[in-house]
Design an enzyme around this catalytic site. Sequence first.
Site, PDB file in Angstrom:
ATOM      1  CG  HIS A 161       3.430 -34.733 -10.888  1.00 35.46           C
ATOM      2  ND1 HIS A 161       2.996 -33.444 -11.141  1.00 35.46           N
ATOM      3  CD2 HIS A 161       4.461 -34.937 -11.740  1.00 35.46           C
ATOM      4  CE1 HIS A 161       3.722 -32.911 -12.103  1.00 35.46           C
ATOM      5  NE2 HIS A 161       4.621 -33.781 -12.490  1.00 35.46           N
TER       6      HIS A 161
HETATM    7  O1  RIB Z   1       1.199 -35.423 -15.179  1.00 39.39           O
HETATM    8  C1  RIB Z   1       1.888 -36.081 -14.146  1.00 39.39           C
HETATM    9  C2  RIB Z   1       1.417 -37.500 -14.020  1.00 39.39           C
HETATM   10  O2  RIB Z   1       1.661 -38.186 -15.243  1.00 39.39           O
HETATM   11  C3  RIB Z   1       2.193 -38.287 -12.953  1.00 39.39           C
HETATM   12  O3  RIB Z   1       1.357 -39.276 -12.416  1.00 39.39           O
HETATM   13  C4  RIB Z   1       3.280 -38.933 -13.732  1.00 39.39           C
HETATM   14  O4  RIB Z   1       3.736 -40.147 -13.137  1.00 39.39           O
HETATM   15  C5  RIB Z   1       2.582 -39.237 -15.023  1.00 39.39           C
HETATM   16  O5  RIB Z   1       1.867 -40.453 -14.848  1.00 39.39           O
END
Ligand code: RIB
Length: 309
Positions: free
Chosen positions: A237
């Site tokens: 992500h």
């Molecule tokens: O949903 C994914 C996000 O939530 C990413 O940034 C992960 O590190 C958590 O913070």
Amino acid sequence: MKKIILDCDPGHDDAVALLFAGISESIDLLGVVAVAGNSYVENTVKNALKITEMASINVPVLKGAGKPILREQIVAPNIHGESGLEGVELPEPSKKYEEENYIHFYKRIIEENERNITIVAVGPLTNIGNLFLIHPELKDKISEIVIMGGGIAFGNTTPVAEFNIYADPEAAKIVFDSGVPLTVFGLDVTHQAKINNEEIRKMQEIKSEVVSKMGVLLEFFHKTYFDVFKIVGAPLHDPCAVIYLSDPEIFEYENYYTQIELNGKYTYGQTVVDYWHLSGKVNSKWAVRVNREKFIEILFENLKKYEKR
Ligand code: RIB
Ligand code: CA
């Protein structure tokens, strides 16, 4: 080079984003501000110190907000472990986080780099929400906020809400209503940016202790994604938000009007995206597709630079 402040909640994928930001020739990392999210801020700031020290990324690390603006706090041990960075023991950091208050740090850096500063937010938006509540005059001095958060079609913490937004929807509303140019990497695109087991093993073979240990950490992350979501492959992500700064052309984008749901019984924390442009308004540019092979290639090209550090 883009001058950035990385606002994060390390977090496995945050740590990969931090390593990338610390070595990419397209990024001038001016500071790291930890926020409560994947784990408590005491853990996320310690994890940020561990990674920056191991990687010799010599930038100020600051401790940000420990609690969301309004809602009760949530964390994500089911994905990141109790410490927020479970999977391998990293050396205790000798460096300390800055004494300077994070709000003052943001104000100082933004004013020193007026209209030439990008905030990359890959955790809950609490720090930036607080910043805009206290210093609304800073909004038009920021070039862009790049956000990992939200989802057009689905969530991951509720069926419609993604963790970073759901952990502090009120802060997210402040940011999405701020008028600052926003580029958003939601789950729709970050789930296309998955790293597979073979690539994780390749990362473990890179001749840099911090990068090879990052590979071990991603094994843990890969397993929790299978255990919790039955997903094969770990979505990277947060690295999407920084690789965008060096190689924007590997993504495709759509402009949307996005609102944050604060009152829905089943939809609290949803990024409500005006997919058909019925409102006639736009406040955010969303990445909607990524060339995964290019993404992985660029990531490894930069992580390999740590072999020479
Ligand atoms: O949903 C994914 C996000 O939530 C990413 O940034 C992960 O590190 C958590 O913070
Ligand atoms: Ca994160």
